[in-house]
Every structure is written in C-alpha cells, then in structure tokens.
Design a protein around this motif. Structure first.
Motif, short mmCIF file in Angstrom:
data_model
loop_
_atom_site.label_atom_id
_atom_site.label_comp_id
_atom_site.label_asym_id
_atom_site.label_seq_id
_atom_site.Cartn_x
_atom_site.Cartn_y
_atom_site.Cartn_z
N ARG A 194 0.82 -1.21 0.00
CA ARG A 194 0.00 0.00 0.00
C ARG A 194 0.86 1.27 0.00
NH1 ARG A 194 -5.27 -0.26 0.48
NH2 ARG A 194 -6.30 -1.97 1.53
N MET A 195 1.89 1.21 0.83
CA MET A 195 2.74 2.40 0.93
C MET A 195 3.46 2.65 -0.39
SD MET A 195 2.00 3.21 3.91
CE MET A 195 2.98 4.67 3.67
N SER A 196 3.96 1.59 -0.99
CA SER A 196 4.67 1.75 -2.26
C SER A 196 3.76 2.30 -3.33
CB SER A 196 5.22 0.39 -2.72
OG SER A 196 6.14 -0.10 -1.79
N LYS A 197 2.55 1.78 -3.35
CA LYS A 197 1.62 2.23 -4.37
C LYS A 197 1.32 3.71 -4.21
CE LYS A 197 -2.73 1.25 -6.62
NZ LYS A 197 -3.93 0.40 -6.68
N GLY A 198 1.09 4.10 -2.95
CA GLY A 198 0.84 5.51 -2.69
C GLY A 198 2.01 6.37 -3.14
N ALA A 199 3.20 5.87 -2.93
CA ALA A 199 4.40 6.62 -3.31
C ALA A 199 4.52 6.72 -4.82
CB ALA A 199 5.63 5.94 -2.71
N ARG A 200 4.27 5.62 -5.48
CA ARG A 200 4.42 5.59 -6.93
C ARG A 200 3.41 6.55 -7.59
NH1 ARG A 200 1.90 2.70 -10.46
NH2 ARG A 200 1.05 1.20 -8.98
N LEU A 201 2.18 6.49 -7.12
CA LEU A 201 1.14 7.31 -7.71
C LEU A 201 1.42 8.80 -7.55
CD1 LEU A 201 -2.09 5.36 -6.69
CD2 LEU A 201 -1.01 5.48 -8.94
N ASN A 202 2.02 9.17 -6.42
CA ASN A 202 2.25 10.58 -6.15
C ASN A 202 3.69 11.02 -6.36
OD1 ASN A 202 -0.49 11.20 -5.11
ND2 ASN A 202 0.08 9.71 -3.55
N GLN A 203 4.49 10.10 -6.90
CA GLN A 203 5.91 10.38 -7.11
C GLN A 203 6.59 10.87 -5.85
OE1 GLN A 203 5.52 12.96 -10.72
NE2 GLN A 203 6.77 11.38 -11.68
N LEU A 204 6.38 10.12 -4.80
CA LEU A 204 6.96 10.49 -3.51
C LEU A 204 7.78 9.33 -2.97
CD1 LEU A 204 3.77 11.98 -1.84
CD2 LEU A 204 5.73 13.31 -2.65
N GLU A 205 8.66 9.63 -2.05
CA GLU A 205 9.30 8.59 -1.27
C GLU A 205 8.21 7.91 -0.42
OE1 GLU A 205 12.33 7.22 -0.25
OE2 GLU A 205 13.07 7.99 -2.18
N PRO A 206 8.29 6.62 -0.20
CA PRO A 206 7.32 5.98 0.69
C PRO A 206 7.23 6.67 2.04
CG PRO A 206 8.64 4.31 -0.42
CD PRO A 206 9.22 5.64 -0.81
N MET A 207 8.39 7.12 2.54
CA MET A 207 8.38 7.76 3.85
C MET A 207 7.67 9.11 3.80
SD MET A 207 9.17 6.67 6.74
CE MET A 207 10.59 5.60 6.87
N GLU A 208 7.69 9.75 2.63
CA GLU A 208 6.94 11.00 2.49
C GLU A 208 5.44 10.74 2.57
OE1 GLU A 208 8.94 12.53 -1.20
OE2 GLU A 208 8.44 14.46 -0.28
N VAL A 209 5.02 9.66 1.94
CA VAL A 209 3.61 9.29 2.00
C VAL A 209 3.21 9.03 3.45
CG1 VAL A 209 1.90 7.58 1.30
CG2 VAL A 209 3.69 8.27 -0.29
N ALA A 210 4.02 8.24 4.12
CA ALA A 210 3.72 7.89 5.51
C ALA A 210 3.65 9.14 6.38
CB ALA A 210 4.78 6.93 6.05
N GLN A 211 4.63 10.04 6.18
CA GLN A 211 4.68 11.25 7.00
C GLN A 211 3.46 12.14 6.75
OE1 GLN A 211 7.30 11.74 9.30
NE2 GLN A 211 5.67 13.07 10.08
N LYS A 212 3.13 12.27 5.48
CA LYS A 212 2.00 13.13 5.10
C LYS A 212 0.71 12.68 5.78
CE LYS A 212 -0.83 14.45 1.15
NZ LYS A 212 -1.12 14.21 -0.28
N TYR A 213 0.44 11.38 5.68
CA TYR A 213 -0.83 10.90 6.21
C TYR A 213 -0.77 10.70 7.72
CZ TYR A 213 -2.23 10.59 1.40
OH TYR A 213 -2.54 10.91 0.12
N ALA A 214 0.41 10.48 8.25
CA ALA A 214 0.54 10.43 9.71
C ALA A 214 0.26 11.81 10.28
CB ALA A 214 1.94 9.95 10.11
#
Length: 496
Positions: A81-101
């Motif tokens: 899930r995290m990877s997919k979110g990152a790929r779709l938004n062109q972000l680092e996985p950790m950026e995705v996690a941080q944003k939604y956290a």
RNA sequence: GGUUGGGUGGCCGAGUGGCUAGGCAGAGGUCUGCAAAACCUCGUACGGCGGUUCGAAUCCGCUCCCAACCUCCA
C-alpha cells in the motif's frame, strides 16, 4: 467499585486485574498511513481515548502504545500500500507515511483525543521484527521458501492446544476449506492458513531491507507482535483494536507471540465495533465513507449540513464501543441538540450557588445516587451511553434548580460542589468533550462585556414595553447566531 | 458455506427473568408581552412461532432477516 471489561478472548465480562498493581500496559492497533484517515478509524480511536482517559482517572499509570503502520500491507496484486501511494504521487514511501501520519494526528487533535505514550512505526522496528522471525524459526514455527519466511500455522496448532482460533472462533477444519489462490506466493506456503512473516521483495518493490533470508520486508502482523513486546513486555494487560482486525491480524499476532517467546501477548483483548453508514460498514475500499473533514464542513451528499468535531464525538459516545453505530443525518441532528443541552446545563450548573440555609434533603440523596450510578456505568465495560443517560438525569435536576422548580435548599453545599466537579470530570476529563461555544470565543471578555451592554439596553426597552426595539435586538442577534433566552433572573445568551 | 454479533417505540441507542434507560422528534400543559429556552405530563416498544417459568423483550429450541470477518481496512 471494581472495573469490569469484556474480554474478547473469553467472550465474558471479567473483573480487571492488572499484572503490576497500579500500572497498565495497553496496546492499540493504529492506522495504516497510506491515505487520509477516515471516520471509521476515528471512532475506534475515540473509543480507546475514552478508555485511556478512564483508566487514568482511576489512578492507573498507563503506558498507551498505538502504532503507525507504514509498511507491510499488501494489495491483491501484491504491491505494498505504501509503495503504491508513493508511486502514484511520485513520492518517497516515507513521504507518504509522514504526510498521512500528520493528517491523522491533526484529526485526532481536532477530536480532542489524547496522544498515546508511545507511537512506534513499523519501519522503525525492522531489526526487532527480524529478530522475532528468527526466534519463530528457531522454535520450529517458521520455514523459509525462496527468501520468504512463513509461519507454520498447522504445526503451531498441533503443538499448542486451544490457542489458535480462540479469539476469532476459527477452527482448523474451516481453515482447511478456505483455500484461496489469489494471493501472491500462495504456492510457496505449505498450507493456506500459513502467513508470511518475512517477504522477499520483488525487483520493483521499493520498500526493502536486508535480512538473513532475503532483501525484503516484514509481514503485516509481525510489527504489532514485535513492538508490543518491545515496549510492554512479553505479556501485558490490554490489547485493543477494531473488530475487523480480530481475524486474521490479532489471531496471527497471538500465534507469533506464543511462537516466538511462549507467551500470549495480552490478558484482555478489547475490540471496538464498526461505524456504519446506511447500514453498511464504513469503509475506505468500497467508497461507503465520509471523511472527518467532509462531515465537519457538510461537504458530502450524506449530510445536510456540517457537524462540529465535538458533536461527532458526542454522537459516538451515545453508543457502546462494542456496538455498531449507524451514522445518519437525522441521528447527527439529534446528537447536536443533545450535546448543546448537556453543555448548556453544565454552564448553568457551574454558576449555581448554594443558598445559605442549604442542608441535605431528599434531592441531595437523589443527586448523590445518580452520581454513583454514573461511575458504576463506566466501571461496567466503559458504558458511555448509560453514563451519559445518568448525566442527562442530572441535567433535569440542574435546570430544575436553576428555575426554582426544585428546592435548592435541599442540596447541601458539599453535594453541589461534588455535582459541579462530577460534571466537569465526566464531560471534559472522561468523555473528552470541549465546550465549543466557550472555546470558540477568543475575546470572550470583550464579547461578554458587549453582550451585557446590548442585553441591558434590551432590558430597558422591555421595561418600557418597547417590544419593537427588544425584538429587533433579539432578531438581529439571532441572525448573528446568538440566541437570547429570557429567564426569571434576566436574559442570558448562547451561540447557536 | 464457516465463524462472530445483531434484529428494541417515528429516528438514534441502552438494557437483560418481575422495577423509568437516555437523546432527538411528536402531543398536551406551565412560564413568557410574544417567542425561544427551561420545567411537568404522555405514547407503553422489544422480528416470527413454539417452549421453560408464578412471571420473558430478557433463558431454551426452531425460523425469517441483517451486519461484520473468512481478501487490504479501525
């Protein structure tokens, strides 16, 4: 008075006894931060917030651990899930996690939920998880296939009586018939009921760590086992989470803990029930959902208007945490009225003065009894709807005292003080509500002063039977969202 | 199909062998210049069919319906 709570493990209400007197370790499964938190998650965390607050109120030193899952949830196609979110938004996985956290924390603050004592992340505990995988292998409950490691569920069942399936009521025979082949690497498992505790990363998988078995990532269930053990010990008091996590997540968690260190993780398992909308589970994946923000603003086809965070919190408190709760516009409107009535009564109560000749009469006993009952309700598996009902019984008494309907001299000064304190404790400390009317007014001193001027002018007009002026003032204020209430002691006002 | 939990008055939602849940809405009344607020009174509900019992919405059996989980979800 002792605390009873419903233990999912035994399906009975049990008297709560902590492992270490005066201290409680509580672990609650937190969110997976791959998109905006939705309202269903919020209900669970609000429920546990009330539980946490009540345990604190009882005087326990509580270590409340709530994790953030930022790796390990696979989609049907095997992508994280995290990877997919990152790929779709062109972000680092950790950026995705941080944003939604961050977003999750914002919403929790808006709901006035206390932060947990420790909020560990799965990616911050890869080493602990690798160690646990190794322990499970060493104990004979894990096996490696092509760089992935699986939990040997059948062997575990054979060697540990009545452990696997106790939480969810599953039995081996059912698991045997549940063969599904749509999961990735299914063929690597010896049995369909086995589950991955370490996954070898495919080449395109961007979240990956070194391990003795492969470059890969931990299985979903493992993080909670590893982190609860690290921060609360091999066995702790309370493990909580949403009902939908009971199987397979919690069942597998128990298996991992027992399989790695021989101890069941928790003595008491608490599961919150689902928030429904239109009679169906509110769920991100099937679109039957409304976000907290949409609910606050009213920007959703499911509601006719916005409802403030505290109204929503009150709405949640009106049902028991183990019951489903059906979200409807009509129910929210009822909650809004109820919330306002409760808050208004509290304001009235805090201004109430005991008369000089006050002594304990019949009413005094009645009030004390209801207060005792309110605590008894909370001790009975955190029954907030019943505790609220007791509070509303007190609201009737409070309003009766205010308008002289009930004899104020029958309520002793200590009882009135106790009543005031009890209301503050329940509403603010235990239920975690805030008075939004008072809280929203930054320049309250000025506003109060201005309102006094305005209401005094209106009072003069009324004394002179100048109804046109008095009604003009009242109607104009109403247009501004301020309600004027005429009483025996003069007019008061509230923000609508 | 298996597992778990439900079906309560107009709505939400507690409860569980005999005793008022509560909130909202509705009806009548008190108060008020009018209104609002507040207060008082009221409706007498527990899916269906049997059974146990002096007595069941509450226990047992059968049956109908619903939801969650069994696939990521709090």
């Amino acid at each position: 008075m002792n605390l009873k709570l419903y233990n999912s493990l035994t399906r009975e209400k049990e008297t709560f006894t902590p492992i270490n007197e005066g201290r409680i370790g509580m672990y609650v499964c937190g969110p997976t931060v791959y998109s905006d938190v939705h309202l269903g998650n919020c209900r669970t965390f609000v429920s546990f917030d009330v539980i946490y607050r009540y345990l604190l109120h009882l005087g326990y030193k509580v270590r409340y651990v709530r994790n953030i899952t930022d790796v390990g949830h696979l989609l049907d196609d095997g992508e994280d899930r995290m990877s997919k979110g990152a790929r779709l938004n062109q972000l680092e996985p950790m950026e995705v996690a941080q944003k939604y956290a961050n977003g999750f924390h914002d919403i929790m603050r808006i709901f006035n939920a206390l932060p947990p004592s420790i909020e560990p992340r799965a990616t911050g505990h890869i080493l602990e998880q690798i160690e646990m995988v190794q322990q499970i292998i060493d104990n004979g409950y894990g096996y490696e296939q092509n760089g992935s490691v699986y939990f040997d569920t059948m062997k575990f069942i054979a060697e540990n009586d009545n452990v696997y399936g106790q939480l969810s009521g599953r039995v081996v025979e059912d698991l045997l018939s549940e063969s599904r082949d749509n999961l990735k690497n299914q063929s690597e498992k010896k049995h369909p009921a086995d589950f991955a505790i370490w996954m070898k990363a495919s080449p395109e998988h961007i979240m990956r760590w070194n391990s003795p078995w492969s470059v890969g990532f931990p299985g979903w269930h493992l993080e909670c086992s590893a982190m609860s053990t690290k921060y609360l010990g091999k066995t702790f008091d309370i493990h909580g989470g949403g009902n939908d996590l009971k199987f397979p997540h919690h069942e597998n968690e128990v298996a991992q803990n027992v399989g790695s260190c021989g101890h069941a993780p928790a003595n008491y398992w608490l599961h919150t029930n689902m928030l429904l909308m239109n009679g169906k589970k509110m769920s991100k994946s099937d679109g039957n959902t409304i976000s907290p923000t949409e609910l606050f603003t009213g920007d959703s086809p499911h509601v006719t208007k916005g409802y403030s965070p505290m109204i929503v919190r009150f709405f949640m408190l009106q049902s028991h945490y183990r019951s489903t709760l059906d979200l409807t516009d009509e129910a929210l409107q009822a909650a809004e009225k109820g919330y306002r009535r409760l808050m208004e009564a509290n304001r009235v109560l805090q201004d109430l003065q005991a008369p000089a000749n006050a002594s304990a009469g019949e009413l005094d006993k009645e009030i004390n009894d209801i207060i005792d009952q309110a605590y008894a309700e909370m001790n009975d598996d955190f029954n907030t709807p019943r505790a609220l009902a007791r509070l509303f019984e007190l609201v009737t008494r409070i309003n009766g005292l205010k308008d002289g309907h009930l004899p104020a001299e029958e309520v002793s000064t200590p009882t009135l003080s106790l009543l005031k304190e009890t209301f503050r404790i329940f509403i603010f400390d235990l239920f975690g509500l805030k008075d939004e009317i008072e809280g929203s007014d930054n320049g309250q001193g000025l506003t109060n002063g201005l309102m006094n001027v305005i209401l005094n002018i209106r009072q003069d007009a009324r004394a002179n039977k100048n109804w046109a002026t008095s009604d003009l003032i009242r109607d104009s204020l109403k247009d501004l969202g301020i309600q004027v209430k005429d009483g025996k002691e003069g007019a008061t006002w509230t923000v609508e």
